[in-house]
Design a protein around this motif. Structure first.
Motif, PDB file in Angstrom:
ATOM      1  N   VAL A 790       0.828  -1.200   0.000  1.00  0.00           N
ATOM      2  CA  VAL A 790       0.000   0.000   0.000  1.00  0.00           C
ATOM      3  C   VAL A 790       0.865   1.253   0.000  1.00  0.00           C
ATOM      4  O   VAL A 790       2.036   1.221   0.387  1.00  0.00           O
ATOM      5  CB  VAL A 790      -0.947  -0.035   1.225  1.00  0.00           C
ATOM      6  N   ASP A 791       0.267   2.372  -0.454  1.00  0.00           N
ATOM      7  CA  ASP A 791       1.024   3.613  -0.529  1.00  0.00           C
ATOM      8  C   ASP A 791       1.603   3.973   0.848  1.00  0.00           C
ATOM      9  O   ASP A 791       0.983   3.685   1.870  1.00  0.00           O
ATOM     10  CB  ASP A 791       0.135   4.759  -1.040  1.00  0.00           C
ATOM     11  N   PRO A 792       2.796   4.554   0.862  1.00  0.00           N
ATOM     12  CA  PRO A 792       3.567   5.072  -0.269  1.00  0.00           C
ATOM     13  C   PRO A 792       4.423   4.035  -0.988  1.00  0.00           C
ATOM     14  O   PRO A 792       5.128   4.388  -1.937  1.00  0.00           O
ATOM     15  CB  PRO A 792       4.446   6.129   0.391  1.00  0.00           C
ATOM     16  N   ASP A 793       4.383   2.765  -0.583  1.00  0.00           N
ATOM     17  CA  ASP A 793       5.251   1.769  -1.219  1.00  0.00           C
ATOM     18  C   ASP A 793       4.935   1.629  -2.699  1.00  0.00           C
ATOM     19  O   ASP A 793       5.838   1.425  -3.514  1.00  0.00           O
ATOM     20  CB  ASP A 793       5.091   0.420  -0.514  1.00  0.00           C
ATOM     21  N   ASN A 794       3.657   1.729  -3.075  1.00  0.00           N
ATOM     22  CA  ASN A 794       3.303   1.573  -4.484  1.00  0.00           C
ATOM     23  C   ASN A 794       3.553   2.832  -5.304  1.00  0.00           C
ATOM     24  O   ASN A 794       3.183   2.899  -6.478  1.00  0.00           O
ATOM     25  CB  ASN A 794       1.836   1.122  -4.635  1.00  0.00           C
ATOM     26  N   ARG A 795       4.185   3.831  -4.697  1.00  0.00           N
ATOM     27  CA  ARG A 795       4.522   5.066  -5.414  1.00  0.00           C
ATOM     28  C   ARG A 795       6.027   5.332  -5.389  1.00  0.00           C
ATOM     29  O   ARG A 795       6.473   6.465  -5.565  1.00  0.00           O
ATOM     30  CB  ARG A 795       3.748   6.246  -4.813  1.00  0.00           C
ATOM     31  N   ARG A 796       6.790   4.270  -5.173  1.00  0.00           N
ATOM     32  CA  ARG A 796       8.243   4.416  -5.160  1.00  0.00           C
ATOM     33  C   ARG A 796       8.755   4.766  -6.553  1.00  0.00           C
ATOM     34  O   ARG A 796       8.102   4.487  -7.559  1.00  0.00           O
ATOM     35  CB  ARG A 796       8.892   3.112  -4.683  1.00  0.00           C
ATOM     36  N   PRO A 797       9.958   5.353  -6.640  1.00  0.00           N
ATOM     37  CA  PRO A 797      10.527   5.681  -7.957  1.00  0.00           C
ATOM     38  C   PRO A 797      10.648   4.439  -8.837  1.00  0.00           C
ATOM     39  O   PRO A 797      10.922   3.335  -8.351  1.00  0.00           O
ATOM     40  CB  PRO A 797      11.907   6.257  -7.617  1.00  0.00           C
ATOM     41  N   VAL A 798      10.441   4.625 -10.126  1.00  0.00           N
ATOM     42  CA  VAL A 798      10.509   3.536 -11.100  1.00  0.00           C
ATOM     43  C   VAL A 798      11.831   3.601 -11.840  1.00  0.00           C
ATOM     44  O   VAL A 798      12.260   4.683 -12.262  1.00  0.00           O
ATOM     45  CB  VAL A 798       9.338   3.639 -12.102  1.00  0.00           C
ATOM     46  N   ASP A 799      12.465   2.462 -11.999  1.00  0.00           N
ATOM     47  CA  ASP A 799      13.720   2.375 -12.759  1.00  0.00           C
ATOM     48  C   ASP A 799      13.371   2.189 -14.234  1.00  0.00           C
ATOM     49  O   ASP A 799      13.294   1.065 -14.738  1.00  0.00           O
ATOM     50  CB  ASP A 799      14.564   1.211 -12.239  1.00  0.00           C
ATOM     51  N   TYR A 800      13.171   3.313 -14.938  1.00  0.00           N
ATOM     52  CA  TYR A 800      12.796   3.219 -16.348  1.00  0.00           C
ATOM     53  C   TYR A 800      13.969   2.789 -17.220  1.00  0.00           C
ATOM     54  O   TYR A 800      13.766   2.180 -18.281  1.00  0.00           O
ATOM     55  CB  TYR A 800      12.234   4.551 -16.828  1.00  0.00           C
ATOM     56  N   ALA A 801      15.190   3.083 -16.804  1.00  0.00           N
ATOM     57  CA  ALA A 801      16.343   2.646 -17.583  1.00  0.00           C
ATOM     58  C   ALA A 801      16.379   1.123 -17.663  1.00  0.00           C
ATOM     59  O   ALA A 801      16.649   0.542 -18.722  1.00  0.00           O
ATOM     60  CB  ALA A 801      17.629   3.185 -16.968  1.00  0.00           C
ATOM     61  N   GLN A 802      16.089   0.467 -16.547  1.00  0.00           N
ATOM     62  CA  GLN A 802      16.037  -0.998 -16.536  1.00  0.00           C
ATOM     63  C   GLN A 802      14.958  -1.495 -17.476  1.00  0.00           C
ATOM     64  O   GLN A 802      15.163  -2.457 -18.243  1.00  0.00           O
ATOM     65  CB  GLN A 802      15.775  -1.496 -15.118  1.00  0.00           C
TER      66      GLN A 802
END
Length: 964
Positions: A790-802
């Motif tokens: 649940v939030d804020p865990d589901n709003r962590r930064p996303v590694d788009y480079a990966q």
């Protein structure tokens, strides 16, 4: 209308701005989405990580980059043939603090503020201390304590020549009617001269103009003389001197706001909040002037072609959602050619459908998330898992009872003021007529409480003060339960309340005192809607206004009550299987059979073919892959029961407290184990101390929220920090390096056993989202594993480079062997979005055909076809396969399928059906090949179709080679 092919939800904040989204646009386009779906873009409270606390509807958030950055993003998006959908929050604004100009103006001028009617403020509170005032429940302790401690201070804003009181980040403007006394208190001739311009001011609009001119003179004086003279004023109201402090108190008592301890909000708040959040105030968007002010920026951006659609947040908070949607569509359609794309955030209860008379494309997809999630669950696991939960906790109540108990608590502990407001509106109707004036407020209050407590849906949607037949279907449920719960002496009052809440129209005299009954209720069918379309409707009578007001307040009570009691309380108390505990779900609806899933999809195709299909959102309680893995426990309920017992025994030495009430307690411990099983990352080695520590910190954050939301041994309002500390210590103890050869080894080994079946569920869930009627919605980053909480865990930064590095044109089948890295999930999404691009109408609008399955493993298959013109897609997926898997692969071995086959619908081509997920062609056999007689239907053998993957999407649409 710009119809999305697929949307990608992005959570914007100061660390992920419009320019950050722009930097990832190449990847988003390569993945195959057609529209970016942005969280709110209007100016929110500084530092907001979600944007739902809007403080200025008229400006694009500077923290996100401002309007120039938004337009840069939009220009590039549109140049690629893509679009932008934005989240709109018409129901509430962020208040408190010092940044909402509308709110500050009503604090300053009270009922005569230009914005007084923008918010749902009860200016006629029965409490004399709040009459004509706005409660400001932001103090950390009792008012007298905070005043004496000097934390409430009078200050002066030189730039705007304004006196204000400050408490931490919160400000309350002093009304200019008090400026003369303030300036005179310094006993200085120059300030006394300035005071003359403020003498005799009232709060009337003309005097507000006078006040502005007087302020201008004050500003000029401060610019010329400096702020030193004003310091003499402030010293006269300092809090460290008893006389001055009393003067400050008397000044505050004259203002249009009342500073109060935050705990008073539950009982005394006199304005509509978002749920029970006292920093979010309800907006009266049903008023035409407020509607235009709230949407001014959005309308300009839509007219300019910057945005292409809207997602409407919390539609059930509005006074009249139907009217709002119609007005919004009409205004947008008038701004540029084509039909606007609008979806609404709406939680649908069991058996409830989105109202067909709303002018929207559909919901944001919680209904699909519920259906596809339930499809993954084995009904055979429901009873043994419930028995296991009872064994552990001693509780055997179904979720419905847990939810009802939570509703009862929330009404008194969190929404008492809102209940009072609805009851008071109805009691005012009672007092209007001699025949009903003796119905007391307490009697009406009891009736409203019971109705709200037993309401089976979020709310009803009456028109012109009358309930429709569909409204009555739900209202009758609550009415019947209320009749059973209330004493006989209250039933007369209940019948009257039923009438006033839309069972019949008010009488011409305003009393509405006839005998209510089912006949009167059903007679309303259609009449309210027809009246709403009458453009020459006569002016509303006082009685009609009173009834509409009461209905709106009642609906604005039942909706937050349902949300707070169910989503934010009961779902944290009941833990039979947490994969069925999420937004939009009913844990009592444990599973969904294939026929019911098909029926729901047929209905979607018929009524809302352009609605969103979600399996992960910014509000979910567990990521889509957490739920998919936990669903496997429904297939192995006896093993899970024994596992729980073993782990409980193993970890007993780590418990805190005495045997009578130990921490974390049986229910919290059982839910903790489910959470750990669900979110344990694939490949995490128990010996990886840093990795396990990182996981423990994430789970600890979830645990704290879960314990407080459950509101049993701790809560947000009254936290038990000792208990919370003991629970955290238990968690870190069982995950400590010393347990690597004990619990950690057992946990990781168990996860390793069920993870392949969980991955299979993920691939099925993903494929169904991509191919069912509607528009698939991707939540940021979930194209790889989504083991978020649940939030804020589901709003962590996303590694788009990966994610960009892992995207290529290889088939999902080629990536199945390395399924633990999640690239197979991404590849399924990529391939099916490419299919949606090649054949736009096929999966978005195509007819939906459930398919017959025969054979030994027919119960483990879900299959359907989509047809659009001459284009066909055949979708086949594996389910409930934990006992059938091919070693540690998320797939059933080809030979295990035996004679299992699916029948092609008539008209579907039987040859050259290309599987977009494996890049192989299939040809169906006839009945004769299956050893059957009859109509020579064509059958696809699953030993062939599902040899490479647990899912297949076969089409006659040619796949052109594309480069990622």
């Amino acid at each position: 209308m710009t119809l999305p092919r697929a949307t990608l939800r992005l959570q914007l904040h100061h660390d992920f701005t419009f320019d950050d989204a722009l930097a990832q646009l190449d990847y988003f386009a390569a993945l195959g989405v057609s529209h970016l779906y942005l969280s709110p873009i209007t100016t929110a409270q500084p530092g907001s990580m979600h944007g739902y606390d809007t403080v200025d509807y008229g400006a694009v958030s500077a923290e996100l980059g401002g309007e120039d950055a938004l337009r840069r993003l939009a220009d590039t998006v549109h140049a690629r043939g893509m679009g932008l959908i934005v989240d709109m929050v018409p129901n509430h604004m962020g208040v408190g603090g010092s940044h909402n100009a509308w709110w500050l103006d009503i604090l300053e001028w009270g009922r005569h503020s230009a914005f007084a009617r923008h918010f749902d403020v009860d200016w006629h509170s029965p409490d004399p201390a709040l009459r004509g005032k706005v409660l400001m429940p932001f103090l950390g302790a009792q008012y007298g304590e905070e005043l004496a401690a000097g934390r409430i201070e009078l200050k002066f804003d030189a730039a705007n020549a304004r006196f204000f009181v400050q408490y931490g980040p919160h400000v309350g403007p002093i009304c200019p009617t008090d400026y003369a006394a303030l300036l005179q208190s310094a006993n200085r001739a120059d300030l006394t001269a300035l005071a003359a311009a403020f003498q005799g001011l009232t709060t009337q609009p003309d005097d507000q103009v006078r006040a502005a001119a007087a302020r201008a003179a004050l500003r000029e004086f401060v610019e010329r003389e400096g702020a030193a003279p004003i310091e003499f004023v402030l010293q006269s109201y300092r809090s460290d001197d008893p006389v001055a402090r009393d003067r400050l108190h008397r000044l505050l008592e004259r203002q249009h706001f009342r500073l109060a301890w935050w705990r008073t909000a539950t009982d005394e708040v006199n304005w509509r909040r978002f749920f029970d959040v006292s920093s979010l105030a309800g907006v009266r968007v049903e008023r035409h002037d407020v509607f235009e002010a709230v949407h001014k920026l959005i309308f300009r951006l839509y007219a300019d072609g910057v945005i292409d659609g809207l997602r409407i947040d919390h539609i059930d908070g509005l006074a009249d959602p139907r009217e709002y949607c119609e007005r919004l569509r009409h205004r947008l359609a008038s701004l540029r050619p084509g039909e606007p794309y609008i979806v609404v955030e709406k939680i649908l209860a069991r058996g409830e459908a989105l109202r067909e008379d709303w002018a929207v494309q559909g919901t944001t997809g919680y209904d699909f998330m519920n259906d596809v999630g339930a499809l993954l669950h084995d009904p055979a696991g429901a009873a043994p898992l419930a028995h296991s939960w009872t064994e552990i906790t001693g509780e055997d109540a179904p979720f419905a009872q847990v939810s009802l108990d939570a509703r009862r608590e929330i009404l008194t502990a969190s929404l008492a003021a809102e209940l009072d407001h609805a009851a008071r509106a109805l009691h005012r109707i009672a007092r209007e007529q001699p025949a009903t004036r003796d119905y007391t407020f307490a009697a009406v209050h009891r009736c409203v409480a019971q109705l709200a407590m037993h309401f089976p849906v979020y709310r009803i949607y009456p028109a012109n003060g009358l309930r429709s037949a569909l409204d009555n279907r739900y209202f009758e449920v609550a009415l019947g339960a209320a009749r059973k719960a209330l004493p006989r002496a209250s039933l007369g009052a209940l019948d009257q309340v039923d009438g006033w809440l839309g069972a019949r129209a008010p009488e011409a005299g305003g009393g509405n005192n006839g005998n209510p009954g089912k006949a009167a209720r059903t007679a309303n069918t259609g009449s309210a809607r027809q009246a709403g379309q009458n453009q020459a409707a006569p002016p509303l009578s006082h009685a009609m206004i009173a009834q509409r007001t009461a209905l709106a307040l009642f609906s604005q009570l039942t909706a937050p009550l349902a949300a707070k009691a169910t989503e934010d309380t009961a779902l944290y108390r009941y833990g039979r299987l947490l994969s069925r505990n999420d937004v939009g779900t009913d844990p009592d609806d444990f599973s969904l059979d294939v026929e019911a899933f098909h029926a729901a999809n047929v209905q979607r195709q018929r009524t809302t073919p352009y609605a969103l299909l979600a399996t992960a959102t910014h509000d979910h309680k567990r990521g889509e892959d957490v739920r998919a893995r936990l669903a496997v426990l429904s297939e192995i309920a006896p093993e899970w029961r024994e596992t729980l017992r073993a782990w409980s025994t193993l970890n007993q030495p780590q418990r805190r407290g005495d045997t009578a009430q130990w921490s974390p307690g049986p229910a919290a411990e059982a839910m903790l184990y489910q959470t750990l099983v669900g979110c344990w990352p694939p490949g995490l080695d128990p010996a990886d101390e840093a990795g396990v520590q990182s996981l423990a910190e994430r789970v600890a954050q979830w645990q704290l929220k879960a314990l407080r939301e459950a509101k049993q041994r701790t809560s947000w309002i009254a936290p038990d920090e000792d208990y919370e500390s003991e629970c955290k210590a238990f968690l870190f103890d069982i995950l400590s390096p010393q347990r690597r050869d004990g619990f950690l080894r057992e946990l990781s080994a168990f996860v390793a056993r069920i993870a392949p079946a969980g991955a299979l569920n993920t691939l099925l869930q993903t494929t169904l989202r991509m191919t069912s009627p509607g528009v698939p919605d991707l939540y940021q980053g979930t194209e790889l594993w989504d083991f978020s909480l649940v939030d804020p865990d589901n709003r962590r930064p996303v590694d788009y480079a990966q994610r960009a590095a892992s995207l290529d044109d290889a088939t999902p089948a080629a990536k199945l062997a390395d399924w633990r890295d999640a690239r197979v999930k991404q590849a399924v999404i990529h391939r099916l979005l490419a299919l949606r691009e090649c054949a736009p109408g096929l999966l978005r609008e195509g007819e939906y055909w459930p398919m017959e399955v025969r054979g030994a493993l027919a119960a483990h298959v879900v299959a359907f076809a989509r047809r659009h013109g001459d284009s066909w897609a055949v979708v086949v997926g594996t389910r409930h396969a934990a006992a059938l898997l091919d070693r540690d692969m998320p797939r059933v071995a080809a030979q295990a399928w035996g004679d299992t086959a699916v029948a092609l619908p008539k008209g579907c081509p039987a040859s050259a059906l290309h599987d977009w997920l494996a890049d192989v062609d299939h040809t169906a056999g006839s009945d004769a090949a299956q050893g059957k007689q009859g109509d020579q239907a064509h059958w696809l053998a699953l030993r062939d179709v599902l040899a490479a993957l647990p899912v297949a999407v076969l089409t006659n649409v040619a796949r052109e080679h594309t480069q990622a």
